[in-house]
Design a protein around this motif. Structure first.
Motif, PDB file in Angstrom:
ATOM      1  N   PHE A  98      92.651 -17.867 104.058  1.00 28.92           N
ATOM      2  CA  PHE A  98      93.751 -17.762 103.099  1.00 28.92           C
ATOM      3  C   PHE A  98      95.124 -18.000 103.732  1.00 28.92           C
ATOM      4  O   PHE A  98      96.085 -18.288 103.020  1.00 28.92           O
ATOM      5  CB  PHE A  98      93.725 -16.400 102.402  1.00 28.92           C
ATOM      6  N   ASN A  99      95.208 -17.884 105.046  1.00 30.81           N
ATOM      7  CA  ASN A  99      96.482 -18.136 105.728  1.00 30.81           C
ATOM      8  C   ASN A  99      96.528 -19.505 106.389  1.00 30.81           C
ATOM      9  O   ASN A  99      97.464 -19.811 107.135  1.00 30.81           O
ATOM     10  CB  ASN A  99      96.747 -17.053 106.783  1.00 30.81           C
ATOM     11  N   SER A 100      95.520 -20.312 106.121  1.00 32.94           N
ATOM     12  CA  SER A 100      95.474 -21.653 106.705  1.00 32.94           C
ATOM     13  C   SER A 100      96.646 -22.505 106.207  1.00 32.94           C
ATOM     14  O   SER A 100      97.072 -22.394 105.055  1.00 32.94           O
ATOM     15  CB  SER A 100      94.153 -22.333 106.345  1.00 32.94           C
ATOM     16  N   LYS A 101      97.149 -23.359 107.079  1.00 30.86           N
ATOM     17  CA  LYS A 101      98.215 -24.279 106.686  1.00 30.86           C
ATOM     18  C   LYS A 101      97.675 -25.415 105.820  1.00 30.86           C
ATOM     19  O   LYS A 101      98.447 -26.095 105.135  1.00 30.86           O
ATOM     20  CB  LYS A 101      98.901 -24.846 107.930  1.00 30.86           C
ATOM     21  N   GLU A 102      96.356 -25.623 105.879  1.00 32.29           N
ATOM     22  CA  GLU A 102      95.715 -26.670 105.077  1.00 32.29           C
ATOM     23  C   GLU A 102      95.447 -26.140 103.667  1.00 32.29           C
ATOM     24  O   GLU A 102      94.675 -25.196 103.495  1.00 32.29           O
ATOM     25  CB  GLU A 102      94.400 -27.106 105.728  1.00 32.29           C
ATOM     26  N   ILE A 105      91.752 -25.769 102.476  1.00 32.22           N
ATOM     27  CA  ILE A 105      90.986 -24.605 102.944  1.00 32.22           C
ATOM     28  C   ILE A 105      91.299 -23.398 102.068  1.00 32.22           C
ATOM     29  O   ILE A 105      90.401 -22.633 101.684  1.00 32.22           O
ATOM     30  CB  ILE A 105      91.303 -24.315 104.428  1.00 32.22           C
ATOM     31  N   ARG A 106      92.570 -23.226 101.715  1.00 26.24           N
ATOM     32  CA  ARG A 106      92.949 -22.125 100.817  1.00 26.24           C
ATOM     33  C   ARG A 106      92.337 -22.344  99.433  1.00 26.24           C
ATOM     34  O   ARG A 106      91.891 -21.398  98.773  1.00 26.24           O
ATOM     35  CB  ARG A 106      94.477 -22.019 100.710  1.00 26.24           C
ATOM     36  N   PHE A 107      92.302 -23.593  99.003  1.00 27.14           N
ATOM     37  CA  PHE A 107      91.718 -23.959  97.709  1.00 27.14           C
ATOM     38  C   PHE A 107      90.238 -23.567  97.662  1.00 27.14           C
ATOM     39  O   PHE A 107      89.756 -22.990  96.684  1.00 27.14           O
ATOM     40  CB  PHE A 107      91.882 -25.471  97.516  1.00 27.14           C
ATOM     41  N   GLU A 108      89.512 -23.867  98.738  1.00 21.18           N
ATOM     42  CA  GLU A 108      88.092 -23.526  98.814  1.00 21.18           C
ATOM     43  C   GLU A 108      87.887 -22.017  98.923  1.00 21.18           C
ATOM     44  O   GLU A 108      86.935 -21.466  98.362  1.00 21.18           O
ATOM     45  CB  GLU A 108      87.450 -24.229 100.012  1.00 21.18           C
ATOM     46  N   ALA A 109      88.783 -21.348  99.643  1.00 22.44           N
ATOM     47  CA  ALA A 109      88.663 -19.897  99.804  1.00 22.44           C
ATOM     48  C   ALA A 109      88.797 -19.178  98.468  1.00 22.44           C
ATOM     49  O   ALA A 109      88.093 -18.192  98.207  1.00 22.44           O
ATOM     50  CB  ALA A 109      89.724 -19.393 100.786  1.00 22.44           C
ATOM     51  N   VAL A 110      89.690 -19.673  97.628  1.00 20.04           N
ATOM     52  CA  VAL A 110      89.865 -19.091  96.291  1.00 20.04           C
ATOM     53  C   VAL A 110      88.557 -19.172  95.510  1.00 20.04           C
ATOM     54  O   VAL A 110      88.129 -18.198  94.874  1.00 20.04           O
ATOM     55  CB  VAL A 110      91.001 -19.833  95.543  1.00 20.04           C
ATOM     56  N   GLU A 111      87.916 -20.331  95.566  1.00 16.10           N
ATOM     57  CA  GLU A 111      86.641 -20.498  94.858  1.00 16.10           C
ATOM     58  C   GLU A 111      85.576 -19.561  95.416  1.00 16.10           C
ATOM     59  O   GLU A 111      84.817 -18.941  94.664  1.00 16.10           O
ATOM     60  CB  GLU A 111      86.161 -21.940  94.972  1.00 16.10           C
TER      61      GLU A 111
END
Length: 237
Positions: A98-102, A105-111
């Motif tokens: 969730f703290n990734s600059k990419e 990766i945050r988009f996938e973490a939400v899912e």
């Protein structure tokens, strides 16, 4: 063995193969209690397996398009989190994603968190402090994503919030309440996320009069103790 099954899983991407392998792991893990036994006999090896293989592998299975995989992965992930080191490993994994600059990766973490929430056994979760601690952190990060700087991530989080059913949301609120009660320094962020959820999901009483009434005496006592110790009360005014 459980270890060899985990190693083999990383070699395959086909959902049918992974489904059968997860079924095997489920039998070993939940019915054969191999992780529970390893906790007693080989604690360091278990910690290594959890951090390097088990928890990341199960986390990667949490995808909306593969609900059958997720339905098998979630109970095993929760079991892993309830063992030694599991909650801390998961905490770090959540932070990294969730703290990734990419933004992808945050988009996938939400899912992944949304899928995790869909398959929760709320009864089991609310009886285990480690699970409540882990899920409170994951759900806080999920809610924070509603205000992500990237519009795609923020929109994704807002839409996926509506896919989490009421009972699961109520259970997650209990996890946040637990974190509020047990970790004083987390109270400002927990309160802000409960307030955000209160506005986003009107049908879920994330914040209520009872929430404050039930804690008024405890907060007053804590404030008095801090005053007696000449310390500032660690709560926003």
């Amino acid at each position: 063995s459980y270890h060899s099954r985990l190693k083999e899983m990383s070699k395959f991407e086909e959902p049918d193969i992974l489904f059968n392998m997860l079924n095997c792991l489920k039998i070993l893990c939940l019915h054969g209690e191999c992780l529970y036994l390893a906790r007693k006999d080989h604690p360091l090896f278990l910690a290594y397996i959890q951090e390097k293989m088990l928890i990341p592998s199960l986390w990667s299975m949490l995808k909306s398009e593969f609900c059958q995989l997720a339905s098998l992965a979630v109970p095993q992930l929760l079991h892993a989190l309830s063992l030694s080191h599991g909650a801390d490993i998961f905490w770090n994994l959540i932070n990294t994603n969730f703290n990734s600059k990419e933004w992808k990766i945050r988009f996938e973490a939400v899912e992944k968190v949304a899928v995790l929430c869909r398959f929760l056994d709320i009864g089991a979760v609310t009886k285990n402090h480690l699970l409540k601690y882990s899920l409170a952190h994951a759900f806080c990060c999920f809610l924070a994503s509603v205000e992500d700087v990237n519009p795609a991530v923020a929109t994704r989080a807002r839409l996926l919030l509506d896919t989490i059913k009421g009972p699961a949301l109520q259970g997650l609120c209990q996890c946040l309440d637990f974190q509020f009660d047990t970790v004083v320094r987390d109270r400002p962020i927990i309160l802000s996320k409960l307030l955000l959820l209160h506005f986003l999901k009107k049908d879920i009483p994330a914040l209520s009069w009872e929430f404050f009434v039930n804690r008024f005496e405890t907060l007053s006592l804590e404030a008095q103790l801090h005053l007696d110790c000449n310390k500032e009360f660690p709560f926003p005014t």
